[in-house]
Design a protein around this motif. Structure first.
Motif, PDB file in Angstrom:
ATOM      1  N   LYS A   1      -5.676 105.478  60.540  1.00 22.66           N
ATOM      2  CA  LYS A   1      -4.291 105.936  60.674  1.00 22.66           C
ATOM      3  C   LYS A   1      -4.246 107.447  60.460  1.00 22.66           C
ATOM      4  CE  LYS A   1      -1.996 101.708  58.992  1.00 22.66           C
ATOM      5  NZ  LYS A   1      -1.054 101.164  57.957  1.00 22.66           N
ATOM      6  N   ALA A   2      -3.644 108.151  61.407  1.00 19.70           N
ATOM      7  CA  ALA A   2      -3.461 109.606  61.284  1.00 19.70           C
ATOM      8  C   ALA A   2      -1.976 109.923  61.432  1.00 19.70           C
ATOM      9  CB  ALA A   2      -4.257 110.346  62.358  1.00 19.70           C
ATOM     10  N   ARG A   3      -1.464 110.767  60.536  1.00 23.16           N
ATOM     11  CA  ARG A   3      -0.069 111.176  60.596  1.00 23.16           C
ATOM     12  C   ARG A   3       0.031 112.698  60.404  1.00 23.16           C
ATOM     13  NH1 ARG A   3      -0.169 106.937  62.278  1.00 23.16           N
ATOM     14  NH2 ARG A   3       0.982 105.024  61.714  1.00 23.16           N
ATOM     15  N   ASP A   4       0.612 113.362  61.398  1.00 22.47           N
ATOM     16  CA  ASP A   4       0.813 114.817  61.364  1.00 22.47           C
ATOM     17  C   ASP A   4      -0.484 115.555  61.032  1.00 22.47           C
ATOM     18  OD1 ASP A   4       3.592 114.594  61.895  1.00 22.47           O
ATOM     19  OD2 ASP A   4       3.939 114.093  59.789  1.00 22.47           O
ATOM     20  N   LEU A   5      -1.586 115.090  61.582  1.00 26.10           N
ATOM     21  CA  LEU A   5      -2.906 115.657  61.299  1.00 26.10           C
ATOM     22  C   LEU A   5      -3.027 117.039  61.932  1.00 26.10           C
ATOM     23  CD1 LEU A   5      -5.555 114.810  59.881  1.00 26.10           C
ATOM     24  CD2 LEU A   5      -6.370 114.030  62.116  1.00 26.10           C
ATOM     25  N   THR A   6      -3.450 118.017  61.141  1.00 29.97           N
ATOM     26  CA  THR A   6      -3.494 119.419  61.589  1.00 29.97           C
ATOM     27  C   THR A   6      -4.772 120.089  61.116  1.00 29.97           C
ATOM     28  OG1 THR A   6      -1.076 119.619  61.572  1.00 29.97           O
ATOM     29  CG2 THR A   6      -2.333 121.672  61.455  1.00 29.97           C
ATOM     30  N   LYS A   7      -5.352 120.922  61.991  1.00 29.12           N
ATOM     31  CA  LYS A   7      -6.480 121.776  61.616  1.00 29.12           C
ATOM     32  C   LYS A   7      -6.251 123.154  62.201  1.00 29.12           C
ATOM     33  CE  LYS A   7     -10.398 122.846  59.756  1.00 29.12           C
ATOM     34  NZ  LYS A   7     -10.549 122.871  58.280  1.00 29.12           N
ATOM     35  N   ARG A   8      -6.182 124.148  61.301  1.00 27.37           N
ATOM     36  CA  ARG A   8      -5.971 125.534  61.718  1.00 27.37           C
ATOM     37  C   ARG A   8      -7.162 126.389  61.315  1.00 27.37           C
ATOM     38  NH1 ARG A   8      -0.753 124.247  59.572  1.00 27.37           N
ATOM     39  NH2 ARG A   8      -1.380 125.181  57.574  1.00 27.37           N
ATOM     40  N   TYR A   9      -7.459 127.377  62.154  1.00 30.68           N
ATOM     41  CA  TYR A   9      -8.491 128.368  61.859  1.00 30.68           C
ATOM     42  C   TYR A   9      -7.868 129.748  61.934  1.00 30.68           C
ATOM     43  CZ  TYR A   9     -11.906 124.694  62.993  1.00 30.68           C
ATOM     44  OH  TYR A   9     -12.641 123.539  63.032  1.00 30.68           O
ATOM     45  N   VAL A  10      -8.491 130.678  61.217  1.00 25.33           N
ATOM     46  CA  VAL A  10      -8.099 132.082  61.338  1.00 25.33           C
ATOM     47  C   VAL A  10      -9.272 132.846  61.933  1.00 25.33           C
ATOM     48  CG1 VAL A  10      -7.385 134.169  60.138  1.00 25.33           C
ATOM     49  CG2 VAL A  10      -6.506 131.953  59.389  1.00 25.33           C
TER      50      VAL A  10
END
Length: 535
Positions: free
Chosen positions: A285-294
């Motif tokens: 189950k995934a909910r609002d899954l986010t991955k950000r890089y700079v």
């Protein structure tokens, strides 16, 4: 045209097993030649022999017809004989070089300096350097005048249509952009022949099409010869003028790409049937899954941008999209390699839900021991046998008899026949084809007995027939092991053939999720045109 390379009765054996059998053909100056064949046919071994790496042939020879300078190290094609050396103005002399003869080691090295190489599944760049610095380093290696190197590097970058990425750090580029930098670096050598062994195997077909067109244009503009292996059959037909079909180490056909492809696909059919699988309860189950890089030059990057989905037990779930859509980043989070920036990701282990966003043995570590990942840039231990690669090299210790039994069973699940499984056990990875190594890598994942298997671009370097073999291996593994498979791919035909449901990603978002046929049927007209190019 004059001949550049003559191959005479070339034979290659590993442990008395013939990988190549009496190969003979001629590559002319400026000729574009394609080599096709099923996984294990001998394509990669032949390419290694032509470009002078690894082991010498068991018998037969490779002759390079070149023009050499007696005063410096310069080597050119034989049609330039009796002209002035561009390095020192000495008149070039025609010479036929037995490439692998021990007495010709110095000439072999000089010829290799004038050959360009593009490897499969590797970009060979200075990852922390800018694009222009990568090309300048290649010019430095050739002795190009330092005062002129910047302008020449800019010209080469423009030639591969990357002027808008000139100041980017190489590691931050997409796969297709990286391969174009590799091409620019190779063109810096001013080669007379380019060997490209599945150069676009890990790219989506649309991006691969762009790179292949650039390869063809570069060959046309510079007059260099090119030998390319590829599973993108339509692109192979568009770029090369002649093709060779290898089968069991021998040349089965030699002629136009259309003629050779017709023979290659003759009699091919896929009529294997499978048991109907009833998927179970939700296992991910995934909910609002986010991955950000700079990134220093690109700022904040939303690789995965607030996505939600569920995956069921025994389901084959596809994640599709073009290069840069976020598929690989998502696969690494599902496998527990990357930690999400925010959102929820839970995996069912036994009867308990495990939070994958939190590190620790009783959190993410508890789930990852039951999750297998086959990444598109997998690697095997090159100096260990296949049996070792499947057992003690990855920390699995079995008594020898049990190790062999377990390895054979798992190799069969990954698409080998029982006979082939036993035959490869004592071989080194370098003696196998790329497709065979891919199946060994899949077996390396399956032998750990995971309950969830993430496959990142599982058909990236495979011909159409081998893709069917991989489909069969996944379907049989699901039947026998009751595993859940997550297939991350740009290969729309493969996803349509194998996945129960899929999610379409674009720019880090899931834009459509549902039964595979439903997702594909509801793509916009523009998307269908793009997907058509990609397939």
């Amino acid at each position: 045209m004059k001949p550049l390379i003559t191959i005479e009765n070339l034979t290659m054996k590993f442990s008395e097993k013939e990988i190549l059998r009496n190969i003979s053909f001629t590559l002319e100056e400026g000729e574009l030649l394609g080599i096709i064949g099923r996984s294990g046919a001998g394509k990669t071994v032949l390419m290694h022999l032509l470009r002078g790496v690894d082991f010498p042939p068991t018998s037969g020879r490779i002759l390079y017809h070149v023009a050499v300078c007696e005063n410096c190290e310069y080597v050119s094609v034989q049609s330039h004989a009796k002209s002035a050396c561009p390095k020192c103005n000495t008149i070039l002399s025609a010479l036929d070089v037995d490439f692998w003869h021990p007495d010709n080691e110095s000439l072999k090295r000089r010829i290799m300096m004038r050959n360009a190489i593009m490897f499969q599944r590797t970009f060979a760049l200075y990852g922390n350097e800018r694009v222009i610095d990568n090309v300048i380093k290649a010019l430095d290696d050739t002795g190009y005048p330092a005062g002129k190197a910047i302008n020449r590097a800019a010209d080469l970058i423009d030639q591969v249509h990357l002027s808008h990425r000139m100041m980017h750090i190489a590691r931050d580029l997409s796969g297709g952009e990286k391969q174009r930098v590799v091409l620019a670096r190779q063109l810096a050598k001013e080669p007379f022949c380019l060997f490209a062994d599945e150069p676009t195997g890990t790219l989506d077909p649309k991006t691969a099409y762009i790179v292949h067109q650039m390869l063809g244009n570069a060959a046309k503009e510079t007059g260099m010869s090119m030998v390319v292996t590829s599973h993108f059959t339509q692109i192979l037909q568009d770029v090369v003028k002649k093709a060779i079909l290898l089968e069991d180490g021998a040349i089965k056909a030699y002629g136009s790409p259309d003629e050779v492809m017709e023979i290659f696909m003759k009699g091919f059919h896929d009529d294997e049937e499978y048991c109907e699988i009833e998927t179970g309860i939700e296992i991910i189950k995934a909910r609002d899954l986010t991955k950000r890089y700079v990134s220093l030059d690109r700022g904040l990057i939303h690789a995965v941008n607030s996505i939600s989905f569920d995956i069921k037990h025994k389901e084959i779930f596809g994640i599709i999209g073009t290069s840069g859509a976020g598929k690989t980043t998502l696969s690494k989070m599902l496998a527990g390699i990357l930690e999400p920036t925010s959102g929820e990701l839970n995996v069912l282990v036994g009867e308990e839900w495990v939070d994958m966003t939190k590190p620790g043995y009783d959190k993410r570590g508890r789930a990852t021991q039951y999750i297998g990942l086959l990444h598109q840039e997998f690697d095997l231990f090159p100096h260990r046998t296949i049996l070792d690669n499947l057992t003690d090299a990855i920390g699995l210790e079995f008594p020898k008899e049990l190790a062999i039994r377990k390895a054979v069973i798992t190799l069969k699940m990954a698409g080998f026949t029982e006979e082939k499984s036993r035959e490869v056990l004592n071989r080194l990875p370098g003696t196998l084809s790329e497709g065979e190594r891919h199946r060994v890598a899949l077996a390396q994942v399956l032998i750990r007995e995971p309950t969830i298997v993430v496959l990142d671009e599982p058909t990236g370097t495979m011909d159409p027939i081998t893709k069917v073999d991989v489909k069969h291996s996944i379907m049989h593994a699901r039947e026998e092991m009751e595993d859940t498979f997550i297939v991350v791919s740009h290969d729309m035909d493969f996803v349509e053939a194998i996945c129960d449901r899929c999610a379409l990603m674009r720019f880090g978002k899931i834009v459509k999720i549902g039964p595979t046929a439903e997702v594909l049927s509801e793509i916009t007209r523009e998307e269908k045109e793009r997907m058509s190019m990609e397939s």
